[in-house]
Design a protein around this motif. Structure first.
Motif, mmCIF file in Angstrom:
data_model
loop_
_atom_site.group_PDB
_atom_site.id
_atom_site.type_symbol
_atom_site.label_atom_id
_atom_site.label_comp_id
_atom_site.label_asym_id
_atom_site.label_seq_id
_atom_site.Cartn_x
_atom_site.Cartn_y
_atom_site.Cartn_z
ATOM 1 N N THR A 333 0.849 -1.187 0.000
ATOM 2 C CA THR A 333 0.000 0.000 0.000
ATOM 3 C C THR A 333 0.886 1.238 0.000
ATOM 4 O O THR A 333 1.765 1.378 0.867
ATOM 5 C CB THR A 333 -0.913 0.039 1.241
ATOM 6 N N ARG A 335 0.937 5.521 0.071
ATOM 7 C CA ARG A 335 0.162 6.711 0.415
ATOM 8 C C ARG A 335 1.002 7.946 0.147
ATOM 9 O O ARG A 335 2.222 7.928 0.307
ATOM 10 C CB ARG A 335 -0.255 6.684 1.893
ATOM 11 N N GLU A 339 -1.595 11.123 2.997
ATOM 12 C CA GLU A 339 -1.948 9.759 3.390
ATOM 13 C C GLU A 339 -3.152 9.223 2.607
ATOM 14 O O GLU A 339 -3.943 8.421 3.101
ATOM 15 C CB GLU A 339 -2.196 9.657 4.896
ATOM 16 N N ILE A 341 -4.364 6.856 -0.426
ATOM 17 C CA ILE A 341 -3.838 5.672 -1.100
ATOM 18 C C ILE A 341 -3.667 5.947 -2.585
ATOM 19 O O ILE A 341 -4.621 6.334 -3.277
ATOM 20 C CB ILE A 341 -4.760 4.456 -0.883
#
Length: 784
Positions: A333, A335, A339, A341
């Motif tokens: 993941t 970011r 923050e 994604i």
């Protein structure tokens, strides 16, 4: 039997033990020396493979010897006198007669010490360690003082992972840096007789390894007749292992063989969190869940042929096959600085690995004169392995799927040839000289394919072939000198190293040749019967392995790759140690102060490339130094408990200017360990092993502390040759590997742990004509 005197100035006794009927040598015969006037025990030893024994530095007096070995009648020598007018006293040949007495019960009056120390090594006798019955060699190493093993099987000695691991005193392709952690976790510990810790090796050994040498000595049965044992264990999560060994010894010829099979379960969870802070701040998180089922088969066989008391031929071979089926999911993941994604995907890996390793060894030894020995030793070792990875990547944000494959071929071919000459001039001077040739070829091929229109197409940007050849020619000489309470071992080892790296994908060859001379010096001073001091020095080297010099990147996952540097220089390490040993009755205390200075230090460096990809490589830093104090205490408490305590505290300092830090980056680290054996009642034993390692310094960050506790129990069933046992590894589920990187551009934390608590229950069966040999009535310390 007659006493023959030589030139003046010494007091050494020698002799040879032979079987009465066949006149063949007998090994491991106990020779105990007593004062003739008082019958007081003075010292002792055991005979070697040629039946010969030697005892040095006896004070002037009158003595006699008693020779004993299970299955033979004891023999007492005539009295003989040692005084200054004699140099070498030859007691001649002793002929032991087979005993017809039936043994119903044998009482143990002494036992081999768990730890012993020589002028250049410490020896751990595996003996009753329960991990040697159910665990792997990696499990066993966790119980050795000075040694640490992490969750992936990587071995450290005094906090440094750069340690040379030998098998029976020789290098093996199994112990290359790329595969040895896997091998150590699969080799059965039941095949191990002892482990030698050589932190400052003499010139007779190759000087490789910053922290020194671990020499793994394999078992070789030599009991007369047919003997053997079977060990079988079953564990949780589908684990099991079986090891069986057998030998047949006529006295003149000894045949031996063993087979082991081991199915393991190796589940790992890894959390990798990164913060990238260059022009744009971003957060990357990877969660990897891996499950693996390694299966290994290990076969060993050999023959020892004593032609006569002067000539011996040893032939041995081993074969190791490992299959490793792994399934792995990595969730990634990304970011941005808010923050949000920006990327979310899972990468599935199906890995079918197969590795085959084989080696053969031949040693011829010739004894001539009273104290001269010539040996010729040749071994060939080969390891070939294929890692077949099949990947599927599902990108959740775009609901797309991609597939790619990679095949990693690794092969190691090693020739080792040695000629060694030993001469003992008298009880004061011993000379060893030799020549050694070590030729190693390493092939590393990385092939990558992408799925395009239903067909896997080679990706030539990621595909590469690399071969590294290393040829080392060395001569060495050591001179051992003893006078009174003082002993010294001096050594010199000139080496010519030729290295050639062939980068096939670039049609390029990189050569690196150099000549070095490595001196060593070991000294010991016996203050009295209980106290001894030691001081030693050696110049050592850490040569880059083929993996370190391969410049082509290997993609471990889409965001992590590793590459080497063919222009790396070897490290040079100056190592100094000062030791103290106190020994009385059943208690031994070993204390060591040590200091290491490293020039051209090799270190692993991690940095960002474009597209958030991390590159791990190696570079030469300016220098580093470390100093430490190690303490080992081993004692028996009223014959029902044996306790070993060890601790190590050390100071590390690194010149990290090339990494963007200050000139000196330093840290203090420590470790401690407890190994305790409890004899609860006759035939029953409980064993507790616990170890803690504090956080330690890394060039770009630090390694967090780790803690593990293992527990085992064993019961010998009366009037049988059967034992039952059980072990549990990582009793409190605390064993983890955590390290961090902290640089202005990268902050990373990696945490890894394995499936908790490994349980085993098992059975051991000893069979054969001399099954009581291990319980014979000993009246001397076998460690002498």
């Amino acid at each position: 039997m007659s006493v023959q005197s030589a030139s003046k100035g010494g007091n050494m006794i020698t002799g040879v033990v032979l079987e009465k009927e066949t006149h063949t040598p007998i090994e491991y015969v106990g020779i105990c020396v007593y004062l003739a006037k008082t019958d007081k025990f003075v010292t002792g030893t055991v005979s070697n493979a040629n039946g010969k024994f030697t005892i040095q530095s006896l004070p002037d007096d009158m003595y006699y010897c008693v020779l004993s070995y299970i299955g033979y009648e004891k023999q007492k020598s005539a009295s003989f006198t040692v005084n200054e007018s004699q140099n070498i006293i030859n007691l001649g040949n002793f002929y032991l007669i087979t005993s017809s007495q039936q043994l119903n019960e044998v009482v143990v009056q002494g036992r081999r010490s768990t730890y012993t120390q020589g002028i250049d090594k410490k020896i751990f006798n595996v003996g009753q360690d329960l991990m040697s019955s159910s665990g792997s060699l990696s499990d066993l190493l966790q119980n050795i003082p000075s040694v640490q093993v992490d969750v992936e099987g990587n071995v450290s000695l005094r906090g440094n992972e750069n340690v040379q691991i030998l098998i029976n005193g020789k290098q093996s392709t199994m112990m290359n840096a790329r595969t040895r952690a896997e091998v150590l976790q699969q080799l059965p510990a039941g095949d191990i007789e002892r482990i030698e810790i050589i932190t400052n090796p003499s010139a007779q050994y190759k000087p490789d390894g910053v922290s020194g040498i671990l020499n793994i000595v394999m078992k070789k049965q030599r009991k007369v007749g047919v003997n053997g044992n079977v060990m079988a264990n079953i564990g949780n999560e589908g684990r099991y292992n079986v090891t069986t060994s057998i030998n047949y010894n006529t006295g003149k010829i000894n045949l031996y063989g063993s087979y082991g099979i081991r199915l393991d379960r190796r589940d790992r969870i890894t959390l990798d969190d990164r913060i990238k802070n260059d022009s744009v701040l971003s957060y990357i998180s990877q969660h990897t869940d891996s499950k693996a089922h390694p299966l290994s088969h290990v076969i060993r066989a050999g023959i020892d042929w004593n032609f006569d008391s002067s000539n011996t031929l040893q032939l041995s071979g081993a074969y190791n096959h490992r299959g490793f089926l792994r399934e792995e999911n990595t969730l990634t993941t990304n970011r941005d600085d808010a923050e949000i994604i920006t990327y979310n995907a899972n990468r599935y890996r199906h890995d079918d690995e197969k590795t085959n390793q084989a080696e053969g060894n031949a040693v011829y030894t010739h004894l001539f004169g009273d104290n001269n020995e010539l040996s010729v030793d040749y071994s060939y070792s080969i390891l070939e392995g294929l890692e077949d990875n099949q990947y599927t990547t599902n990108i959740y944000s775009t609901t797309s799927e991609t597939k790619d494959n990679s095949q990693i071929w690794q092969a190691y071919y090693q020739h080792l040839f040695r000629v060694t000459y030993n001469r003992t001039f008298n009880d004061k001077i011993k000379l060893t000289m030799g020549y050694e040739m070590d030729a190693l070829q390493t092939d590393l091929n990385y092939h990558f394919q992408n799925l395009e229109n239903g067909v896997f197409v080679p990706d030539m940007q990621k595909t590469n072939d690399f071969t590294n050849n290393q040829l080392n020619n060395a001569i060495y000489a050591t001179l051992e000198y003893k006078v009174g309470k003082f002993g010294m071992l001096m050594g010199l080892r000139p080496e010519l190293m030729n290295i050639k790296s062939h980068l096939f994908s670039l049609d390029s060859i990189v050569s690196n040749n150099y000549f070095m001379v490595y001196p060593t010096l070991h000294t010991a001073y016996q203050l009295n019967d209980n106290n001894e001091l030691q001081l030693n020095y050696s110049l050592r080297v850490n040569r880059p392995e083929a993996d370190d010099m391969n410049p082509f990147p290997e993609y471990q996952n889409p965001l992590s790759l590793r590459a080497g540097n063919p222009y790396l220089l070897p490290e040079k390490i100056h190592s100094i140690e000062a030791g103290y040993q106190w020994r009385k009755s059943a208690t031994t205390i070993l204390g060591t102060l040590y200091y290491r200075y490293t020039a051209d230090k090799l270190t692993t460096v991690t940095k960002y490339l474009d597209n958030s990809i991390l590159l791990t490589t190696k570079e030469n830093l300016n220098s580093s130094q470390s100093a430490g104090l190690e303490l080992i205490i081993n004692t028996d408490i009223k014959k029902w408990m044996n306790i070993n305590l060890s601790g190590n505290v050390y100071y590390d300092q690194i010149n990290a200017e090339k990494l963007g830090y200050g000139k000196n980056k330093n840290n203090i680290a420590w470790s401690s360990a407890l190994n305790a054996n409890f004899n609860i009642f006759k035939g029953a034993m409980l064993q507790l092993n616990s170890r803690y390692t504090s956080s330690s310094l890394l060039p770009q960050g630090k390694r967090e502390g780790a803690f593990i506790t293992n527990l085992g129990a064993k019961y010998e069933i009366p009037s049988t040759n059967l034992s039952i046992m059980g072990t549990v590894s990582d009793l409190f589920n605390t064993f983890k590997k955590i390290y961090t990187i902290d640089t202005p551009q990268l902050k990373q934390r990696i945490e890894q742990w394995r499936n908790p608590r490994i349980f085993y229950i098992g059975i051991i069966w000893n069979f054969g004509s001399s099954q009581h040999n291990d319980k014979q009535n000993l009246k001397y310390d076998e460690s002498l």
